[in-house]
Structure formats: C-alpha cells, structure tokens
Design an enzyme around this catalytic site. Structure first.
Site, PDB file in Angstrom:
ATOM      1  N   HIS A 104       0.950  -1.258  -0.019  1.00 37.25           N
ATOM      2  CA  HIS A 104       0.174   0.017   0.008  1.00 37.25           C
ATOM      3  C   HIS A 104       0.797   1.267  -0.017  1.00 37.25           C
ATOM      4  O   HIS A 104       0.192   2.361  -0.060  1.00 37.25           O
ATOM      5  CB  HIS A 104      -0.970  -0.029   1.180  1.00 37.25           C
ATOM      6  CG  HIS A 104      -0.103   0.092   2.593  1.00 37.25           C
ATOM      7  ND1 HIS A 104       0.086  -1.084   3.311  1.00 37.25           N
ATOM      8  CD2 HIS A 104       0.111   1.466   2.975  1.00 37.25           C
ATOM      9  CE1 HIS A 104       0.616  -0.282   4.259  1.00 37.25           C
ATOM     10  NE2 HIS A 104       0.773   0.959   4.403  1.00 37.25           N
ATOM     11  N   ASP A 135      -0.374  -7.590   0.885  1.00 40.24           N
ATOM     12  CA  ASP A 135       0.222  -6.225   1.115  1.00 40.24           C
ATOM     13  C   ASP A 135       1.668  -6.103   1.257  1.00 40.24           C
ATOM     14  O   ASP A 135       2.165  -6.163   2.161  1.00 40.24           O
ATOM     15  CB  ASP A 135      -0.331  -5.707   2.451  1.00 40.24           C
ATOM     16  CG  ASP A 135       0.144  -4.211   2.447  1.00 40.24           C
ATOM     17  OD1 ASP A 135       0.513  -3.541   1.655  1.00 40.24           O
ATOM     18  OD2 ASP A 135      -0.174  -3.758   3.516  1.00 40.24           O
ATOM     19  N   GLY A 175       3.759   5.970   9.013  1.00 39.57           N
ATOM     20  CA  GLY A 175       5.256   6.157   8.860  1.00 39.57           C
ATOM     21  C   GLY A 175       5.905   4.766   8.738  1.00 39.57           C
ATOM     22  O   GLY A 175       6.867   4.511   8.455  1.00 39.57           O
ATOM     23  N   SER A 224       4.625   1.752   8.065  1.00 42.22           N
ATOM     24  CA  SER A 224       4.388   1.029   7.189  1.00 42.22           C
ATOM     25  C   SER A 224       5.456   0.361   6.513  1.00 42.22           C
ATOM     26  O   SER A 224       6.532   0.939   6.041  1.00 42.22           O
ATOM     27  CB  SER A 224       3.399   1.488   6.150  1.00 42.22           C
ATOM     28  OG  SER A 224       2.076   1.434   6.590  1.00 42.22           O
ATOM     29  N   SER A 241       1.785  -3.804   7.848  1.00 46.34           N
ATOM     30  CA  SER A 241       0.686  -3.640   6.891  1.00 46.34           C
ATOM     31  C   SER A 241      -0.285  -2.421   7.433  1.00 46.34           C
ATOM     32  O   SER A 241      -0.335  -1.429   6.965  1.00 46.34           O
ATOM     33  CB  SER A 241      -0.254  -4.777   6.846  1.00 46.34           C
ATOM     34  OG  SER A 241      -1.394  -4.521   5.997  1.00 46.34           O
TER      35      SER A 241
END
Length: 467
Positions: A210, A240, A321, A323, A338
């Site tokens: 993502h 993801d 941030g 992720s 995720s």
C-alpha cells in the site's frame, strides 16, 4: 622580536603538522582494521535461551492429526507447544508427543468455515477478523468508523454462523500505516524499509504494497537528493507487499541488518513464519523499536482501500510512517508492517504481511547477515542462509526470553550520501586521509614560507653590501 615570534609560529605549525600526520595515520589504520572481518564480538541486545526441535512439535502434530481433530497450536507461557484438539484420543496422542493438549468444542474446519462465511458477506470497511486458537473462537472487530447499521448487519451474519463467533468494538480505526526500518519517501508519503532481498541479479527493498504502486520513485531524504529506487512490483489489496529496486542495483553494506534506532541494528539471519503466542519485535521510521505478541494468523482486515487476507495479528503498536517496517524475533524475519489501529501511546493491534508468502510470490530471497563467528559485522550474503525450521521462530523457550537478535551497526543508511558525508564518516578512510592531507599541506606551506623569507633576507643583505 618580530622575527622571534615568526620562528615560534613556524615551529608550532610544524609540530602541529607532524602531530596531524601521526593522528591521520592512526585514523587510517583504525578504519582499515575496522573494514576487516571482526572476531564476532558484536554485543547481544539480550541473551536468548537455546532452541530445540520441540518448538515445531505442535505444527507437526496438527499436520498429522488433521484439521477435523485439531484447532490450531501456539506457544505456551513456559515455551512448550500447546495443541487444541477436539477429542480425547487426539489429546492422548499430543501428550505422548510431549506437548500440552487442550480439548475444545470446535475444529479448525468449523473455524475456517466461519471465516469463509464472513468473507462472503457484504464488505464492511473498518472490520477485521481472525481465529483465536486459545479461546477456540473467531473474533470479529469493528472500529469507530463502522456505522450502527453495518454493525447490526454483521452481527446478524455472526449469529447465523454460531455462538463461537465473537463480536467486539475496538478503539481508533483500522488503517494502513503510510507515512526498517529506515525511512523511504515518495510523493505519496513516507514508509519504512522492510528487508533487503535479491533475485540474483538485482537487490530490492521488500516493503508494504500500500506504500505505492509500481512506478513509484523513492528517496532517502525529504529534499529528493538521494534517490533510492523505484517500485517494480506491488500487490495491494488482497496481499500487502511490494519491491523497490535499488537505483544502483545493489543494497550495499549492511544489507542483512535492520535499523532499530540510535545507529544500531539487528542482524537478520533467516526467515520463518511466526507462531501464536510468540514474542516479536517491530521497527519503524516513526516509532522505532517496539515489541508485542502474535495473537492470530491468517487474519483478514477490511481497510478503506480494500481487503487484505492472510495477515499476522499482533499486539505490537505502530504509527503512520511505520508501514513496511520489519517484524522479526531472534534475528528471524517474520513480516512487514501492513496496518492496524491505535498508536504507541495508547497501544493497539497491528497486522503484518508474512515475509515467507511475499518472497514466494515475488520470486526473491532474503539477504542475510553472516553468522557472528564469521563474516563482517553488518555484512550480507547474496545467498540466504538455509530456511530455519519452525523451531527457529517458535523456539522452545518462554516467550518472555525472546530477543530481537544480535546487534550490529547500521551502515546502509550512508548509501547514496554526498561526497562530504562519506568523507566525514568516521567508519571510512576519509577523515584520516583528510587529516593527513591537511598536515602535509601545512608542512609544505611552512617550508615554502621559510624558504621565501630566507631568500628575501639574503637579497636584503646582498643589496646592503653592494648598494
């Protein structure tokens, strides 16, 4: 008097230059020695107990008994494997194998059928569900964005499945954590680097899907001066994960180390799937290093952007941030961040994309650090270490005894930095060479000045004699 002062200044300058040569030489020598293979004396963040094959006994028993007679396995508080079973015969077999048996009313087949029914119902963003092995039920969570009408409709679906589907409201909202754990930035926001991987020809950053679609350009600084690379493969929703190909083609030094803050990192030595109950660690560019426990596997999350399945559910906190940042334990790569709810002040639930599934889907392998007893600290091997058995991740130790892994300096962050930054990095030869060069210039300058002054004095003396 003036000539005496000049002589003192020249002598002091020469002494300083000689001292600079000695200091610069020592710095160059130290940097050269630091680049050699060390003796493997890197500090360990926390001593970890030994592991044994008993750690994967639970998974082996589940596979042997089948999903109609079992309902999952997890790591107990004492480090022993616990297996949920549906009959006394299966329980006796589990105990004979040295594991703990827990008799439950619902098999894994029933639990999976329940999650399939939830998945086929109309999608409700802001919801998530997973099988809780320890309570033998399916837990459905709805965040604050879910309306009363959607909550009622989903509750009716759950009631139609059976009483073992538990509904609960949760704080905050389930969101992706856009905005390894070093920061990577693009026009779409900020994420964290996960793990370095390779296909044998080029190196990549494995991060969250993502974070950006294929074609996204990533930088290591907010000014856009240090381009890291471009996203070449991205899967989201559904799964993801994504691959960012390094602009230089190579990850560079320290590729097998993940950053945990303060210039420190953890050596990554292998990859495995996590186990329920396992203590795990996450690092991210926003909130740094945090730990928690795995609470469920194969979780489903309905983000606003779409549904992602097959995730690892944990109690580790995360913030925007983080992720794409790495999830690991004992130096074993487990997942990339995720999304989830909450933050690192109030706590929350965070979901991770399993690394094993991402590597298999992308056709790449993990870049790992060599063993501490051999190989440079923070170095990486282009070939992965043999994939550890489940015991590497589910080690037969109490979960509280788990550690992130052995520490190593973070060296990859200097990749692509400016010439000045590389020259002034104390881990390089640059500073020592600069000191040596400056000292040589000072010596030559003092020698030239003295020669020029002697020449002028001789000319004055000659003119006075023959004037």
């Amino acid at each position: 008097m003036r000539h005496a002062r000049r002589r003192v200044v020249r002598r002091l300058t020469r002494l300083a230059a000689v001292g600079g040569l000695l200091l610069g030489g020592a710095m160059v020598t130290q940097a050269a020695l630091a680049s050699e293979t060390p003796s493997g004396s890197a500090a360990v963040l926390r001593s970890a107990g030994g592991t044994s094959g008993a750690g994967d006994a639970g998974a082996a028993l589940v596979a042997r008994l089948g999903t109609a007679r079992t309902a999952g396995d997890w790591v107990g508080a004492d480090g022993r494997p616990v297996v949920a079973v549906t009959d006394d015969g299966a329980a006796r077999e589990v105990r004979r194998a040295g594991a703990v048996a827990k008799v439950v009313p619902h098999s894994m087949d029933e639990l999976r059928s329940a999650t399939a029914s939830l998945g086929s119902a109309p999608r409700v963003p802001g919801t998530a569900w997973a099988v809780d092995y320890r309570t033998n039920r399916v837990v459905v969570r709805a965040d604050r964005t879910v309306s009363a009408g959607d909550w009622s409709r989903l509750s009716r679906v759950a009631a139609g499945i059976g009483g073992f589907v538990h509904m609960e409201r949760t704080r905050g909202a389930f969101t992706t954590r856009l905005n390894g754990a070093l920061p990577i930035l693009s026009t779409g926001g900020r994420c964290s680097a996960g793990f370095n991987v390779t296909n044998g020809q080029s190196d990549f950053i494995l991060t969250a899907g993502h974070c950006g679609p294929a074609g996204s350009t990533w930088f290591a600084d907010s000014q856009g001066d240090r381009q890291l690379g471009n996203t070449v493969n991205s899967v989201f929703p559904g799964s993801d994960f994504s691959l960012v190909q390094y602009a230089s083609g190579k990850a560079g030094a320290g590729a097998g180390v993940v950053a945990v803050g303060g210039g420190k990192g953890v050596r990554i030595t292998g990859v495995a799937d996590p186990a329920v109950g396992q203590r795990v660690f996450r690092s991210g560019s926003t909130s740094g290093l945090h730990d928690g426990r795995v609470t469920a596997l194969n979780a489903t999350v309905n983000y606003p952007e779409g549904t992602v399945t097959g995730l690892v559910e944990t109690t580790v906190c995360a913030e925007p941030g983080d992720s794409g940042g790495p999830l690991f334990s004992e130096g074993i790569a487990l997942g990339v961040t995720s999304g989830g709810n909450g933050d690192c002040t109030a706590g929350g639930t965070t979901f991770f994309q399993p690394v094993t599934k991402a590597l298999s889907a992308l056709g790449v392998r993990l870049l790992v650090s060599p063993p501490e007893a051999g190989g440079a600290a923070g170095g990486a091997s282009a070939a992965p270490s043999p994939a550890p058995s489940a015991s590497a991740a589910r080690g037969a130790m109490a979960p509280n005894a788990a550690s992130p892994g052995s520490s190593a300096p973070v060296t990859g962050a200097s990749e692509g930095s400016t010439l000045l930054a590389r020259l002034t990095d104390t881990r390089n030869l640059g500073p020592g060479l600069l000191v040596v060069a400056g000292s040589l210039i000072a010596l030559v300058a003092t020698r030239f000045i003295r020669s020029e002054q002697d020449r002028k004095a001789y000319r004055r003396h000659y003119s006075a004699m023959w004037g």
